[in-house]
Design an enzyme around this catalytic site. Structure first.
Site, PDB file in Angstrom:
ATOM      1  NE  ARG A  60      20.099  55.090   5.176  1.00  0.00           N
ATOM      2  CZ  ARG A  60      21.280  55.706   5.212  1.00  0.00           C
ATOM      3  NH1 ARG A  60      22.018  55.634   6.285  1.00  0.00           N
ATOM      4  NH2 ARG A  60      21.726  56.402   4.188  1.00  0.00           N
ATOM      5  CB  THR A  61      16.539  50.535   0.792  1.00  0.00           C
ATOM      6  OG1 THR A  61      16.079  51.749   1.367  1.00  0.00           O
ATOM      7  CG2 THR A  61      15.352  49.731   0.297  1.00  0.00           C
ATOM      8  CE  LYS A  90      25.473  44.712 -22.766  1.00  0.00           C
ATOM      9  NZ  LYS A  90      25.367  43.256 -22.731  1.00  0.00           N
ATOM     10  NE  ARG A 112      15.904  52.891  -3.498  1.00  0.00           N
ATOM     11  CZ  ARG A 112      16.338  53.465  -2.364  1.00  0.00           C
ATOM     12  NH1 ARG A 112      17.461  54.160  -2.375  1.00  0.00           N
ATOM     13  NH2 ARG A 112      15.661  53.348  -1.252  1.00  0.00           N
ATOM     14  CG  HIS A 145      11.135  53.935   0.174  1.00  0.00           C
ATOM     15  ND1 HIS A 145      11.258  52.565   0.271  1.00  0.00           N
ATOM     16  CD2 HIS A 145      12.365  54.436   0.450  1.00  0.00           C
ATOM     17  CE1 HIS A 145      12.515  52.284   0.594  1.00  0.00           C
ATOM     18  NE2 HIS A 145      13.199  53.393   0.717  1.00  0.00           N
TER      19      HIS A 145
HETATM   20  C1  NCD Z   1      15.225  57.525   1.232  1.00  0.00           C
HETATM   21  C2  NCD Z   1      14.872  57.227  -0.215  1.00  0.00           C
HETATM   22  O1  NCD Z   1      15.646  56.584  -0.929  1.00  0.00           O
HETATM   23  O2  NCD Z   1      13.788  57.643  -0.584  1.00  0.00           O
HETATM   24  N1  NCD Z   1      16.308  56.771   1.711  1.00  0.00           N
HETATM   25  C3  NCD Z   1      16.080  55.527   2.231  1.00  0.00           C
HETATM   26  O3  NCD Z   1      15.645  54.633   1.539  1.00  0.00           O
HETATM   27  N2  NCD Z   1      16.300  55.349   3.545  1.00  0.00           N
HETATM   28  C4  NCD Z   1      15.351  58.959   1.536  1.00  0.00           C
HETATM   29  C5  NCD Z   1      16.327  59.802   0.768  1.00  0.00           C
HETATM   30  O4  NCD Z   1      17.059  59.344  -0.094  1.00  0.00           O
HETATM   31  O5  NCD Z   1      16.354  60.982   1.065  1.00  0.00           O
END
Ligand code: NCD
Length: 326
Positions: A60-61, A90, A112, A145
């Site tokens: 999703r993100t 590396k 991320r 997040h």
């Molecule tokens: C979440 C995350 O990555 O923290 N997912 C997301 O971004 N929608 C929640 C999860 O992974 O459980």
């Protein structure tokens, strides 16, 4: 309204005014998208570019950020599985990667990472180099997040007709290793009148720093281990999966597997039957069994709307961050 931060690192950087402004923008963007007029947005960020660098899995993100960029006419470069496909495999460190990529003139760098604080480190590198690049923290280990908190808030705001007074939010599942609850609780802590219930096995209860934040804002909260006791009181139920990938301790892992086997933290028909008819069920997704598919038919389930809202709020966020660079 205060100025938006250059980098989006923590949900704490957003005031209620900023968040509600973004929600309003997201509503307008949703109307544009739903009426099939998305090309109206195409010129908004034309010629700007986004790098998405993901060291942890995402559906999703990453897609919603990239699609938000696409819809507004941005160009993008993307690394999924950065740990395998970038020079990190590396042995390169994060700072060197950020230093290098920031020299290629991205406007936004969506990161991320597995390690808490990684986005902040990246932002420090950018600022040291005096680069005009915005870092967006798309999840830093068990840290935060923030853009998820924005979309979660937007969904609650929408579901509750923009009124967040006197509502009880119940957070359940893995509250220790999950970052979404941490970020959302920080945002909601700025709303007097909200009460919170954190429901988790003791080993996975919400961390001290979040509790301290709630105390500072005088937000009443309770800790509970039995979900069935908390469901009937909740106006919003925010559920999460066990973050198994982050649990290193063997004893906790065994304990959790037992909980999973018993289904104590699952939502299905028996749980629905004790919830308020006006409750809304949210989940950042992915779900891996803790919300049964039978719940999807219930009008109280909001998690797919929530996921879709991620696109609208991220478009609104990008437009706001890049407004001055236009
Ligand atoms: C979440 C995350 O990555 O923290 N997912 C997301 O971004 N929608 C929640 C999860 O992974 O459980």
């Amino acid at each position: 309204m205060e100025k938006f931060p250059k980098h989006v690192l923590s949900s704490d950087q957003f005031s209620p005014e900023m968040i509600e402004y973004l929600c309003g923008q997201a509503e307008d963007i949703r109307a544009i998208m739903e009426t099939g007029k998305k090309r109206q947005l195409l010129g908004k960020l034309h010629g700007m570019s986004m790098f998405t660098v993901f060291y942890e899995p995402s559906t999703r993100t990453r897609f919603s950020f990239e699609q938000a960029g696409n819809v507004c006419g941005m160009h993008k470069c993307s690394t999924e599985n950065a740990e395998i496909t970038s020079s990190v495999s590396k042995g390169e460190n994060l700072e060197d990667t950020v230093k290098t990529l920031s020299g290629y003139y991205p406007d936004v760098f969506v990161l991320r990472h597995k390690v808490k604080g990684a986005a902040k480190r990246a932002a420090e590198v950018i600022d040291e180099k005096k680069k005009n690049v915005h870092i967006i923290n798309a999840g830093d280990g068990k840290g935060e997040h923030p853009s998820q908190a924005l979309l979660d808030f937007y969904t609650i705001w929408q579901a509750k007709g923009r009124k967040l007074d006197n509502i009880r939010i119940m957070f359940g599942g893995d509250l220790k290793y999950g970052r979404t609850v941490r970020s959302l609780a920080r945002v909601l802590a700025k709303y007097p009148g909200i009460t919170m219930t954190f429901v988790a096995p003791e080993a996975l209860q919400v961390a001290e720093d979040i509790r301290a934040d709630l105390d500072t804002h005088q937000i009443p909260y309770t800790l509970e281990s039995d979900p069935m006791k908390a469901f009937p009181e909740a106006d919003v139920i925010y559920w999460t999966r066990l973050q198994k990938e982050r649990i290193e301790d063997e004893r906790t892992r065994i304990e959790l597997e037992e909980i999973e086997r018993k289904g104590t933290y699952n939502i299905g028909s028996p749980q629905l039957s004790v919830m308020k008819p006006t409750a809304n069920i949210l989940h950042p997704l992915p779900r891996v069994g803790e919300i049964l598919h039978e719940v999807d038919q219930d009008p109280r389930s909001w998690y797919f709307t929530q996921a879709e809202n991620g696109l609208y709020i991220r478009i609104a966020l990008l437009l706001e961050l890049l407004r001055e660079s236009e």
